[in-house]
Design a protein around this motif. Structure first.
Motif, PDB file in Angstrom:
ATOM      1  N   MET A 772       0.857  -1.182   0.000  1.00 50.02           N
ATOM      2  CA  MET A 772       0.000   0.000   0.000  1.00 50.02           C
ATOM      3  C   MET A 772       0.894   1.234   0.000  1.00 50.02           C
ATOM      4  N   ILE A 773       0.685   2.089  -0.987  1.00 52.16           N
ATOM      5  CA  ILE A 773       1.430   3.337  -1.085  1.00 52.16           C
ATOM      6  C   ILE A 773       0.469   4.484  -0.824  1.00 52.16           C
ATOM      7  N   SER A 774       0.993   5.549  -0.247  1.00 49.39           N
ATOM      8  CA  SER A 774       0.153   6.706   0.080  1.00 49.39           C
ATOM      9  C   SER A 774       1.029   7.958   0.106  1.00 49.39           C
ATOM     10  N   ASP A 775       0.356   9.103   0.014  1.00 48.36           N
ATOM     11  CA  ASP A 775       1.000  10.420   0.119  1.00 48.36           C
ATOM     12  C   ASP A 775       2.187  10.531  -0.835  1.00 48.36           C
ATOM     13  N   VAL A 776       1.913  10.288  -2.093  1.00 50.37           N
ATOM     14  CA  VAL A 776       2.957  10.349  -3.111  1.00 50.37           C
ATOM     15  C   VAL A 776       3.050  11.781  -3.626  1.00 50.37           C
ATOM     16  N   ARG A 777       4.254  12.297  -3.681  1.00 46.97           N
ATOM     17  CA  ARG A 777       4.468  13.628  -4.232  1.00 46.97           C
ATOM     18  C   ARG A 777       5.850  13.675  -4.880  1.00 46.97           C
ATOM     19  N   LEU A 778       6.022  14.685  -5.713  1.00 43.21           N
ATOM     20  CA  LEU A 778       7.262  14.808  -6.471  1.00 43.21           C
ATOM     21  C   LEU A 778       8.349  15.477  -5.637  1.00 43.21           C
ATOM     22  N   VAL A 779       9.581  15.080  -5.905  1.00 38.69           N
ATOM     23  CA  VAL A 779      10.761  15.738  -5.337  1.00 38.69           C
ATOM     24  C   VAL A 779      11.382  16.563  -6.458  1.00 38.69           C
ATOM     25  N   PHE A 780      11.466  17.865  -6.262  1.00 44.02           N
ATOM     26  CA  PHE A 780      11.927  18.748  -7.331  1.00 44.02           C
ATOM     27  C   PHE A 780      12.655  19.932  -6.726  1.00 44.02           C
ATOM     28  N   THR A 781      13.378  20.599  -7.598  1.00 38.10           N
ATOM     29  CA  THR A 781      14.025  21.870  -7.255  1.00 38.10           C
ATOM     30  C   THR A 781      13.621  22.892  -8.297  1.00 38.10           C
ATOM     31  N   PHE A 782      13.517  24.143  -7.870  1.00 41.93           N
ATOM     32  CA  PHE A 782      13.116  25.214  -8.776  1.00 41.93           C
ATOM     33  C   PHE A 782      14.045  26.401  -8.577  1.00 41.93           C
ATOM     34  N   GLU A 783      14.580  26.873  -9.683  1.00 33.23           N
ATOM     35  CA  GLU A 783      15.469  28.033  -9.669  1.00 33.23           C
ATOM     36  C   GLU A 783      14.782  29.166 -10.440  1.00 33.23           C
ATOM     37  N   PRO A 784      14.197  30.127  -9.742  1.00 34.33           N
ATOM     38  CA  PRO A 784      13.468  31.189 -10.452  1.00 34.33           C
ATOM     39  C   PRO A 784      14.413  32.103 -11.213  1.00 34.33           C
ATOM     40  N   SER A 785      13.854  32.731 -12.221  1.00 32.19           N
ATOM     41  CA  SER A 785      14.636  33.701 -12.993  1.00 32.19           C
ATOM     42  C   SER A 785      14.903  34.940 -12.147  1.00 32.19           C
ATOM     43  N   SER A 786      15.889  35.663 -12.551  1.00 32.44           N
ATOM     44  CA  SER A 786      16.262  36.864 -11.806  1.00 32.44           C
ATOM     45  C   SER A 786      15.228  37.970 -12.032  1.00 32.44           C
ATOM     46  N   ASN A 787      15.251  38.938 -11.127  1.00 33.14           N
ATOM     47  CA  ASN A 787      14.387  40.127 -11.204  1.00 33.14           C
ATOM     48  C   ASN A 787      12.899  39.747 -11.197  1.00 33.14           C
ATOM     49  N   GLN A 788      12.557  38.853 -10.285  1.00 31.10           N
ATOM     50  CA  GLN A 788      11.156  38.460 -10.135  1.00 31.10           C
ATOM     51  C   GLN A 788      10.753  38.575  -8.674  1.00 31.10           C
ATOM     52  N   GLU A 789       9.542  39.054  -8.484  1.00 30.23           N
ATOM     53  CA  GLU A 789       8.981  39.102  -7.141  1.00 30.23           C
ATOM     54  C   GLU A 789       8.086  37.878  -6.953  1.00 30.23           C
ATOM     55  N   ILE A 790       8.499  37.034  -6.042  1.00 25.28           N
ATOM     56  CA  ILE A 790       7.790  35.774  -5.813  1.00 25.28           C
ATOM     57  C   ILE A 790       6.896  35.941  -4.604  1.00 25.28           C
ATOM     58  N   VAL A 791       5.633  35.724  -4.816  1.00 23.12           N
ATOM     59  CA  VAL A 791       4.652  35.786  -3.732  1.00 23.12           C
ATOM     60  C   VAL A 791       4.132  34.367  -3.517  1.00 23.12           C
ATOM     61  N   GLY A 792       4.413  33.828  -2.377  1.00 17.44           N
ATOM     62  CA  GLY A 792       3.996  32.460  -2.099  1.00 17.44           C
ATOM     63  C   GLY A 792       4.976  31.461  -2.695  1.00 17.44           C
ATOM     64  N   ALA A 793       4.535  30.238  -2.815  1.00 13.76           N
ATOM     65  CA  ALA A 793       5.386  29.170  -3.350  1.00 13.76           C
ATOM     66  C   ALA A 793       5.557  29.354  -4.842  1.00 13.76           C
ATOM     67  N   PRO A 794       6.800  29.262  -5.345  1.00 15.17           N
ATOM     68  CA  PRO A 794       6.997  29.423  -6.792  1.00 15.17           C
ATOM     69  C   PRO A 794       6.401  28.281  -7.596  1.00 15.17           C
ATOM     70  N   VAL A 795       6.267  27.098  -6.976  1.00 13.37           N
ATOM     71  CA  VAL A 795       5.694  25.935  -7.661  1.00 13.37           C
ATOM     72  C   VAL A 795       4.717  25.279  -6.698  1.00 13.37           C
ATOM     73  N   GLN A 796       3.522  25.049  -7.163  1.00  7.31           N
ATOM     74  CA  GLN A 796       2.523  24.346  -6.373  1.00  7.31           C
ATOM     75  C   GLN A 796       2.432  22.908  -6.859  1.00  7.31           C
ATOM     76  N   ASP A 797       2.500  21.958  -5.899  1.00  4.07           N
ATOM     77  CA  ASP A 797       2.466  20.547  -6.258  1.00  4.07           C
ATOM     78  C   ASP A 797       1.215  19.893  -5.683  1.00  4.07           C
ATOM     79  N   THR A 798       0.891  18.749  -6.207  1.00  2.00           N
ATOM     80  CA  THR A 798      -0.263  17.968  -5.757  1.00  2.00           C
ATOM     81  C   THR A 798       0.230  16.686  -5.102  1.00  2.00           C
ATOM     82  N   ILE A 799      -0.619  16.083  -4.295  1.00  2.00           N
ATOM     83  CA  ILE A 799      -0.305  14.856  -3.567  1.00  2.00           C
ATOM     84  C   ILE A 799      -1.260  13.771  -4.029  1.00  2.00           C
ATOM     85  N   TYR A 800      -0.691  12.658  -4.429  1.00  2.00           N
ATOM     86  CA  TYR A 800      -1.488  11.491  -4.803  1.00  2.00           C
ATOM     87  C   TYR A 800      -1.884  10.761  -3.529  1.00  2.00           C
TER      88      TYR A 800
END
Length: 1440
Positions: A772-800
């Motif tokens: 039985m598998i549960s709470d599956v989610r991706l492992v990732f890294t994100f490098e935003p571009s320069s000169n950006q104002e980030i409000v909140g999480a830069p990437v939103q992920d979902t959970i299986y």
């Protein structure tokens, strides 16, 4: 066996070193205890002499002794009791240090590769066990190597009366020597060497007093037997950390030898079997006396106890009465162990030198002379007694004979002064002091005596020592059979296993030195048993080392015996050694594919490592059991119950590992379950098409993870055609939206902001256990571009949320990422929780918790491209291309297109026409600047934004813009946008036209929309939208069309004034339509691909009605006919149509002539049906075929065509028809009227084409002739450019102007003259020379017997031509010539005027006369009637 630190000679010399007893007073021991050492421990590091000394044999010859070693033992030492002895041997093995393993290549042969194995070069635990085993072995009466040969009496100078102490200790030793019956300690002879030592403490004693006492000792005992030893030159409060500690390596763990608070001689009852342990055997064996044995038993032997021990009292020193005032160290408890202590703290280097000098002087000045005297004395005794015994021994041997050891039943008792024992004693003395040649002779003599007396224990011992003495004398020549026989005697006859073990330990060193590893291994294996686990483990391990170190290494035998050793180590409680043995064995099994053996080893490794708290190693072992990726040769073959055990142990170990050893700051560790095939990972860029709100509309299929796998090559080919139209000079790279292992992923994919990235991971359960598998989610890294104002999480992920994976099942897990800003997104893996399903946890062992263990881990996703095989380096190595499907670039927002279709049909009949409405909407935030469409099959599919209806006239000439459908050269088209831009929210309405193909089956509609974003700042300038539909096509009509040249001529249709009087030859079209439908098809049994919900569609379209005919050509048109009616065809019925075609006189050479012929009043309601007729001319290359390379520029101007080539072109144009004939029909399906058309393309006159074409030969048809490999006639080397003769029979056509009926008075004039004209027409652009023969010979109708097949009764051919019967006529290109003809008849009747022949030849060929005239197909069906009348003539004319 493994390599040892000592050579075989050194080991044998140490094993039989002279034994010297130490009898030390309590004061003397207290002086030594300042250094944390007792006296016997103080002198241990100096018991070996580093220089060479010499000893004299009985003959007076001196023999050098190198590295003489003397064993100093406490006289009151007793071997430990069985329980303590077992503990001692076990702890010696468990605490011995290990060496670092070394890598060695073994097992290489002619066809077998070498194995790189990590082997232990040495086995220190075995050497420590071996030394301890010999150390705790009891001295026996049948040999004297363990008997004390001398005694050192040591007193302290600080005692009140040292001389009195020496006297008391000497008396005590004398009592021990002459006790009756003999008990411990054992003495070599009644007259042993006594050496007296006075120990002086330099810091606490008076040197003058000590010297005085020493003088008294020398005067009483002799200077050679006394020594003054000065120690403790340093005070106890002074420390020197740089002083070495040579004593630590000689000290045994004293706490393990003795119980706390008691003596080591404390009794312990034995209840085991004689082979309970390696030393649990009786060492003292006195043959013939077992009931009255007063000698203490072996410390580890559970045999019969003495009388006092049976009563509960243990006499530690039986037979000896010791006065209370005698300060004797009897089994003094050892110093407290367990703390690290420095030894020799009060000793200086001078003190160490004095100790070394003391040992040297003891050996040289006292021990060696004493031994020499003993050798001479024993030699004289043995020699004198052997002379008197020789006759008696010979008589006994003659009477008794030689018996084998196996038949011995009696026992022999020797007195201490027996000659046989004296001989054995002399041999042992010579062996211990290096007189090996002399020792061999005495051993050999004693062996024979013992054999004659059938004293088999004595015999075995003497035989063993004789072989060892011969080896020490000459290692290349020794009686090896002596060792084998002695071992067999120990085991099978005497049943003394401790001596058998000792014999094996000694013999194996000899065999190893001689390179006989196989025989050494057999000796080790003989000692294995079920009773002694530690002994069996050590012996099996040494046997394994023998197999791997032999001249021809045997790695499989090594691994097998090492596995057995690991099992026995585990049973003996040696978990660390069991773990090591299994590891070494697994190195061989790891490359064999023996899954069951590997699983057994890893399961044992995991258990042992878990018990040893080595969770990392235990987790690695369990990881191998459940990780099927590491089993390259075979998958798991274990039963489900066994796999459940493996998984449960893995979960428990993993859980403890996370809690105790794992650093949580580094994330979570990797899990081997379930299997994740990284190459099967798919990435979908962008959101799928949103379903329309109206259920009658269908969204474009686009690219989704649920869609069927359509060949990516077809979509890439369509995109390439769009790309080449726009950027022909750039290198094409497909715009990937769904990235898999089959797509070219060398470039990083691009996705706009706020559009999802869907990653599909395939999880497989390779075991027979549900997970039985549960709470599956991706492992990732994100490098935003320069000169950006980030409000909140830069990437939103979902959970299986999770799922249950049954045994052998697989699950596609889809996870989404929603980037909120531009940058670089790197997907590394997945993290999830894993546990057993509830039905699996119900069968846990008793006593364990029923709560399932939930573990959390991750798996990395590592993808690689296809293997490269282009360059030589890539071919010689394994190199893979880059795969960047998980390295995603997030770009600024772009436009997004939505396409929906209204009611796409699921079933069509072959040739059926239908249309559906299409709405194209820009639902993105940016405007669309350009919109293109690519269609895989433009013959049957096209999209039209503006309809162009056809004029309702019979014949119309289409303009170039209207005939563009017949000139398609590619599959792409540009769709017009209002004002050139499609802004966000704008909608375009269009109509999609479908024409079902002629063959039944699946009709795939593939549309690819290309659209550009206005002022796109990203790397990609265009985006794509796909649509795929599969329509089931059922049978309808089959069509067969053929064309023939007519013999008649007719004026051009649509002629102008300049064409008046010019006639055109005509052609006939014969069309057969057959209804192939089978009523309602059985969709369930059909092999063709059907839509999912075909049961909801009424597909009972079985009858069709032919309602019209159409043709389009460049110069031909169908002649109108107003009397034709619609023909209804039921299943299996056919109809035949025959129409006439003439050439159309149009202006110019461009445009297409479209002629329509409607049957009755039927009108086609579809405005664009005629476009598909034009598209029948389209013949594009296959979609997956590479485009042809560009033609190179010509380097020279080609020569002008010859006249023959020009004429060949003109002649070919004569037979050209180039007409698409279309039959229009209608039917009914589900209450709705359906329309369709079948079109065939007739390229030349005389062609016959059928649709659908079938390669099968129908019944009644003639089979094709066999293919000839060798041609019947040799091929022509030079071929004429002209077409064959049957293609040139329509060059000339003929027409006639003659009277239809006439009257003549034959009574007045017997001959009637008829005059008419024949008009010859040249139907080609060639100048021809024509020959008209009015009376041909050989023609069927020239003899008057064959009728014209038109008139009945037959017309007469008895005509008389007046004038020349053969006329030569030259015809200009497209010209005509009239030839006058006159005939005479002599009676009334009906006469045929068409009996003539015409041949034609090109004008140029007629000059050269290298071609023959070709007969022309221009027979006329003419007849004239002549009547008999009495009055004037009356003529009626007729033109043919």
């Amino acid at each position: 066996m493994a390599q040892c630190k000592l050579t075989p000679h050194e080991y044998l010399q140490n094993a039989f070193a002279p034994q010297v007893a130490i009898l030390c007073s309590e004061d003397a021991d207290n002086l030594c205890l300042k250094n944390n050492l007792r006296f016997v421990e103080l002198i241990q590091p100096f018991c070996r002499l580093n220089n060479e000394i010499r000893i004299a044999d009985p003959s007076g010859n001196t023999v050098p002794i190198r590295n003489l070693r003397v064993v100093f033992e406490d006289m009151n030492r007793r071997p430990p009791q069985p329980t303590l002895g077992k503990k001692l041997l076990s702890e010696v093995v468990s605490t011995a240090p290990w060496d670092r393993p070394t890598t060695r290549a073994v097992g290489a042969s002619g066809t077998r590769e070498a194995l790189e194995l990590e082997l232990q070069p040495t086995t220190p635990w075995f050497e420590a066990w071996r030394d301890t085993f010999l150390h705790v072995q009891y001295p026996s009466d049948h040999e004297f190597t363990k008997h004390y040969i001398a005694c050192i009496v040591a007193v302290a100078s600080t005692s009140e009366n040292p001389m009195d102490q020496l006297n008391r200790l000497s008396q005590y030793q004398h009592q021990q020597l002459h006790q009756t019956p003999a008990r411990f300690p054992k003495w070599f002879s009644p007259n042993i060497l006594k050496f007296y030592l006075l120990i002086h403490d330099i810091t606490a004693g008076d040197l003058t007093k000590s010297e005085q006492v020493f003088e008294q000792m020398t005067s009483m005992y002799g200077s050679s037997n006394c020594h003054l030893l000065q120690i403790n030159s340093r005070h106890s409060d002074q420390t020197d950390v740089h002083l070495p500690d040579p004593w630590s390596q000689f000290l045994i763990q004293r706490a393990s030898c003795e119980p706390s608070g008691g003596s080591s001689s404390e009794a312990s009852s034995g209840t085991g079997t004689p082979r309970e342990d390696v030393s649990g055997l009786p060492s003292r064996v006195t043959e013939g006396d077992t009931a009255d044995c007063c000698e203490p038993i072996h410390p580890l032997s559970p045999t019969v106890l003495s009388i006092d021990e049976k009563n509960g009292n243990v006499d530690m020193m039986p037979g000896v009465e010791i006065s209370a005032d005698v300060p004797v160290m009897v089994n003094r408890p050892s110093l407290p162990a367990g703390t690290a202590q420095h030894h020799g703290g009060c000793l200086t280097s001078s003190d160490v030198d004095r100790i070394r000098i003391f040992v040297h002087e003891f050996c040289v000045r006292s021990l060696i002379p004493h031994v020499e005297r003993q050798i001479r004395h024993l030699n004289d005794v043995v020699t004198n007694r052997s002379r008197s015994k020789s006759l008696l021994s010979a008589t006994r041997r003659w009477l008794v004979g030689n018996k084998s050891p196996g038949s011995a039943t009696n026992s022999v008792i020797y007195s201490p002064e027996a000659t046989e024992l004296q001989t054995r004693r002399l041999g042992d003395l010579c062996f211990m002091f290096g007189l090996y040649e002399l020792a061999y002779s005495f051993y050999h003599t004693a062996k024979n005596d013992f054999k004659s007396d059938q004293a088999w224990l004595y015999f075995a011992g003497a035989q063993e020592m004789a072989a060892l003495a011969a080896f020490m004398q000459n290692s290349s020549d020794y009686p090896k059979r002596y060792l084998e026989n002695s071992l067999q005697t120990y085991l099978n006859v005497c049943k003394v296993y401790n001596f058998a073990i000792r014999s094996t330990l000694l013999s194996s060193e000899v065999l190893k030195h001689c390179g006989e590893y196989g025989e050494a291994a057999m000796m080790f294996i003989k000692l294995t048993s079920e009773e002694s686990d530690l002994l069996s483990a050590l012996m099996l391990e040494q046997a394994a080392h023998c197999f791997i170190n032999s001249q021809r290494p045997l790695p499989r035998k090594y691994a097998f015996h090492m596995t057995l050793a690991g099992h026995r180590f585990s049973k003996a409680g040696q978990r660390s050694h069991s773990l090591r043995a299994y590891k070494q064995a697994f190195q061989v099994y790891a490359t064999r594919g023996w899954v069951l053996a590997e699983d057994h080893i890893h399961f044992t490794l995991g258990k042992q490592a878990h018990h040893l708290k080595q969770l990392t190693e235990g987790l690695e072992a369990y990881n191998y059991l459940v990780d099927q990726r590491q089993k390259e040769n075979a998958s798991s073959q274990q039963s489900p119950a066994q796999q459940m055990t493996y998984v449960r142990e893995f979960f428990n170990t993993f859980h403890q590992y996370i809690q105790q050893e794992w650093d949580s700051s580094t994330g979570v560790p990797c899990l081997p379950l379930p299997l994740i095939d990284s190459q099967e990972t798919r990435v979908l860029l962008g959101a799928p098409q949103d379903p329309p709100t109206n259920c009658e509309w269908t969204a474009a299929s686009h690219v989704s993870l649920d869609s069927d796998e359509i060949s990516k090559d077809r979509w890439f080919a369509l995109e390439r055609e769009l790309f080449v139209k726009r950027c022909s000079s750039m290198v094409f790279r497909p715009n990937l939206q769904l990235l898999t292992s089959d797509t070219p992923n060398t470039q990083s994919p691009v996705v706009p902001v706020n559009e999802p990235v869907v990653v599909e991971v395939l999880m497989k359960n390779p075991l027979a256990v549900s997970l039985m598998i549960s709470d599956v989610r991706l492992v990732f890294t994100f490098e935003p571009s320069s000169n950006q104002e980030i409000v909140g999480a830069p990437v939103q992920d979902t959970i299986y949320p999770g799922c249950n994976l049954p045994a052998g099942a697989q699950e596609k897990v889809r996870l989404e990422l929603h980037p909120q800003c531009t940058g670089k997104l790197l997907i590394k893996g997945v993290i999830y929780k894993l546990c057993l399903t509830p039905d699996m946890t119900s069968g846990v062992p008793p006593g364990s918790t029923t709560t399932p263990v939930i573990i959390e881990g991750q798996q990395n996703i590592e993808v690689k491209g296809p293997r490269l095989n282009t360059t030589s380096v890539e071919k010689c190595s394994v190199v893979y291309a880059n795969d960047k499907r998980l390295e995603i670039t997030v770009m600024p927002p772009m436009s997004r297109l939505s396409v929906i279709f209204h009611d796409i049909p699921q079933i069509l009949s072959c040739g059926e026409l239908c249309s559906t409405d299409v709405m194209i909407t820009n639902i993105g935030p940016c405007p669309v600047s350009k919109l293109k469409l690519a269609v895989s099959d433009p013959n049957h599919v096209y999209l039209d934004i503006q309809e162009a209806p056809l004029p309702g006239v019979h014949i119309c000439v289409l303009s170039d813009s209207e005939t563009k459908d017949g000139k398609i050269t590619s599959r792409t088209e540009t769709l017009a946008l209002p004002n050139g831009v499609l802004n966000p929210g704008d909608v375009i309405k269009a109509k999609l036209w479908l024409h079902a193909p002629m063959s039944p089956g699946a009709f795939d509609v593939e549309l690819l929309f290309w659209y550009d974003t206005l002022n796109s700042p990203g790397k990609i300038e265009y985006r794509l939208l796909r649509h795929f539909s599969s329509i089931y096509v059922e049978r309808s009509l089959s069509l067969k069309a053929s064309s023939t040249m007519s013999q008649n001529l007719q004026e051009f249709i649509g002629h102008q004034q300049e064409n008046e009087g010019v006639y055109s030859y005509t052609s006939n079209l014969i069309i057969e339509a057959h209804n192939n439908s089978e009523g309602v098809p059985d969709l369930r049994t059909s092999d063709l691909r059907m839509p999912a919900d075909t049961n909801e569609v009424d597909s009972s379209c079985s009858s069709y009605t032919v309602v019209g005919l159409s043709g389009n050509s460049g110069k031909w048109a169908v002649v109108p006919h107003s009397n034709l009616q619609g023909q209804q065809l039921r299943p299996g019925e056919s109809c035949h149509l025959c129409v006439k075609c003439v050439q159309h006189a149009k202006k110019g050479t461009s445009g297409m002539i479209l002629s329509q012929l409607h049957f009755g009043s039927s009108q086609v309601p579809l405005n664009s049906w005629w476009r598909f007729s034009l598209r029948e001319r389209v013949s594009l290359r296959d979609l997956l075929t590479d485009p042809p390379p560009p033609k190179p520029n010509a380097d020279h101007i080609p020569p002008p065509p010859t006249q023959a080539q020009q004429d060949a072109k003109h002649i070919a144009a004569v037979n050209s028809l180039d007409m698409v004939v279309t039959v229009i029909w209608k039917g009914e399906r589900g209450g709705h009227e359906t329309w369709g058309q079948h079109s065939v393309h007739l390229k030349s006159l005389g062609d016959s084409v059928s649709i659908p074409s079938s390669p099968l030969i129908q019944a009644g048809e003639e089979e094709k002739p066999p293919i000839r490999i060798i041609p019947e006639s040799p091929p022509q080397i030079l071929q004429s450019p002209l077409p064959p003769a049957f293609k040139q029979k329509h060059l000339v056509k003929i027409s006639a102007h003659f009277p239809d009926c006439m009257e003549h008075d034959f009574m007045t004039n017997r001959l009637c003259s008829i005059e008419f004209e024949l008009c010859l027409h040249n139907c080609s652009a060639c100048q021809l020379t024509t020959f008209l023969n009015l009376c041909p010979e050989g023609l069927p109708n020239s003899n008057g017997n064959v009728s014209s097949h038109v008139y009945s009764p037959q017309a007469s051919t008895e005509l008389l031509y007046v004038g020349g019967t053969v006329r030569k006529v030259n015809l200009l290109p497209w010209g005509h010539t009239k030839v006058p003809v006159r005939v005479l008849i002599n009676s009334p009747g009906t006469y045929s005027l068409g009996v003539f022949s015409v041949t034609a030849i090109r004008h140029e060929a007629a000059k050269d006369k290298y071609e023959q005239p070709i007969p022309q197909a221009c027979q006329l069906q003419t007849a004239v009637t002549v009547r008999q009348v009495p009055r004037g003539d009356h003529h009626l004319s007729h033109n043919t």
